[in-house]
Structure formats: C-alpha cells, structure tokens
Write a protein that holds these residues in place. Sequence first.
Motif, mmCIF file in Angstrom:
data_model
loop_
_atom_site.group_PDB
_atom_site.id
_atom_site.type_symbol
_atom_site.label_atom_id
_atom_site.label_comp_id
_atom_site.label_asym_id
_atom_site.label_seq_id
_atom_site.Cartn_x
_atom_site.Cartn_y
_atom_site.Cartn_z
ATOM 1 N N ALA A 34 0.236 -10.212 -25.239
ATOM 2 C CA ALA A 34 -0.948 -9.695 -25.956
ATOM 3 C C ALA A 34 -2.070 -10.467 -25.443
ATOM 4 N N LEU A 35 -1.899 -11.787 -25.840
ATOM 5 C CA LEU A 35 -2.983 -12.733 -25.870
ATOM 6 C C LEU A 35 -3.111 -13.094 -24.269
ATOM 7 N N SER A 36 -2.308 -12.827 -23.343
ATOM 8 C CA SER A 36 -2.562 -12.895 -21.799
ATOM 9 C C SER A 36 -3.168 -11.591 -21.381
ATOM 10 N N LEU A 37 -2.989 -10.467 -22.194
ATOM 11 C CA LEU A 37 -3.630 -9.119 -21.821
ATOM 12 C C LEU A 37 -5.215 -9.289 -22.015
ATOM 13 N N LEU A 38 -5.453 -9.903 -23.330
ATOM 14 C CA LEU A 38 -6.768 -10.032 -23.894
ATOM 15 C C LEU A 38 -7.611 -10.990 -22.854
ATOM 16 N N SER A 39 -6.787 -11.985 -22.349
ATOM 17 C CA SER A 39 -7.359 -13.076 -21.540
ATOM 18 C C SER A 39 -7.568 -12.127 -20.160
ATOM 19 N N LEU A 41 -8.209 -8.904 -19.496
ATOM 20 C CA LEU A 41 -9.232 -7.968 -19.906
ATOM 21 C C LEU A 41 -10.474 -8.561 -19.860
ATOM 22 N N TYR A 42 -10.692 -9.923 -20.591
ATOM 23 C CA TYR A 42 -11.919 -10.738 -20.564
ATOM 24 C C TYR A 42 -12.183 -11.227 -19.158
ATOM 25 N N THR A 45 -13.674 -8.215 -17.175
ATOM 26 C CA THR A 45 -15.176 -7.768 -17.953
ATOM 27 C C THR A 45 -16.146 -8.675 -17.338
ATOM 28 N N SER A 64 -0.938 -9.138 -13.924
ATOM 29 C CA SER A 64 -0.938 -7.916 -14.420
ATOM 30 C C SER A 64 0.901 -7.522 -14.502
#
Length: 138
Positions: A34-39, A41-42, A45, A64
């Motif tokens: 989950a933290l890696s996914l946030l990173s 996505l950041y 963007t 991914s």
Amino acid sequence: MSSPSLRSKFNETIYRIARYAEVLVSVIILAVIALSLLSLLYDLTRLSVLEMSEEFFTSFLSRSLGLVVGLEFIKMLCKHTAETVVEVLMFALARQMVVEHLSTTETLIGVLAIAILFFIRKYLLIRKPEDRQIPDKL
C-alpha cells in the motif's frame, strides 16, 4: 496414552502459531505494498505526460508488476493451494520477462516456462467442480 495427546496438542499449538505468523507477515507485506502504491502514484503525478521517458516507463512497469507479484504472494500465503503457487510463479516469470531486457534464448526459456505452468494449471491441478463453473471475476 497421554504422550500422543500431549504431542498432538503441542503440534496443534505450533501450527496455530505458524498460521498467525503467516497472517502477520501477510499484513506487513500488504502494508508495504500500500505504501509502495502511494509512492508509485506520487511519482506518476509529478511528471507530465510529455516528460515521461522510456526509462521512467520501464521503472514504473517494474515497480507496478512487483506490486502485483507481492499481492499474488499474499494470496498464496492466505490460500494454501498448488494453484496459487503456480499463479505466483507465472506472474513472477512474466514480470521478469517484461521488465528485463532478456536475450532471445532467455525469452524463449521464459515463454516455455510460462507455457509449462499454464499446462500444469489446466491439466494437472485438481479443482473442485464449483471452481470450474464460476470464472474468476474482479
């Protein structure tokens, strides 16, 4: 007579501890994913579409697909079946083939390995009748 009973209770206790440890590891891995996914996505963007290079895309794809392999690994820990092991291996091989720039021989070996895993999954794994009728949907 009490020895086998004590032994079976001890074995059952060890099994439960191991099972809880597996669940704990799964939760930790899920949190890291989950933290890696946030990173991820950041990072996605931060750049405009015109600034994205082939290097960025390769890195994005690698990260991914690594997350997908991690999710499949969690499924394998939660659902102890041969089919989940085969699926994890297929995803890991596919990730390696897509992300790495392999030689023709290595790519051929990877394709053959995935084909063998598909064969194993289709013809050698025993499934329950209800699993055959209901396709896996998201």
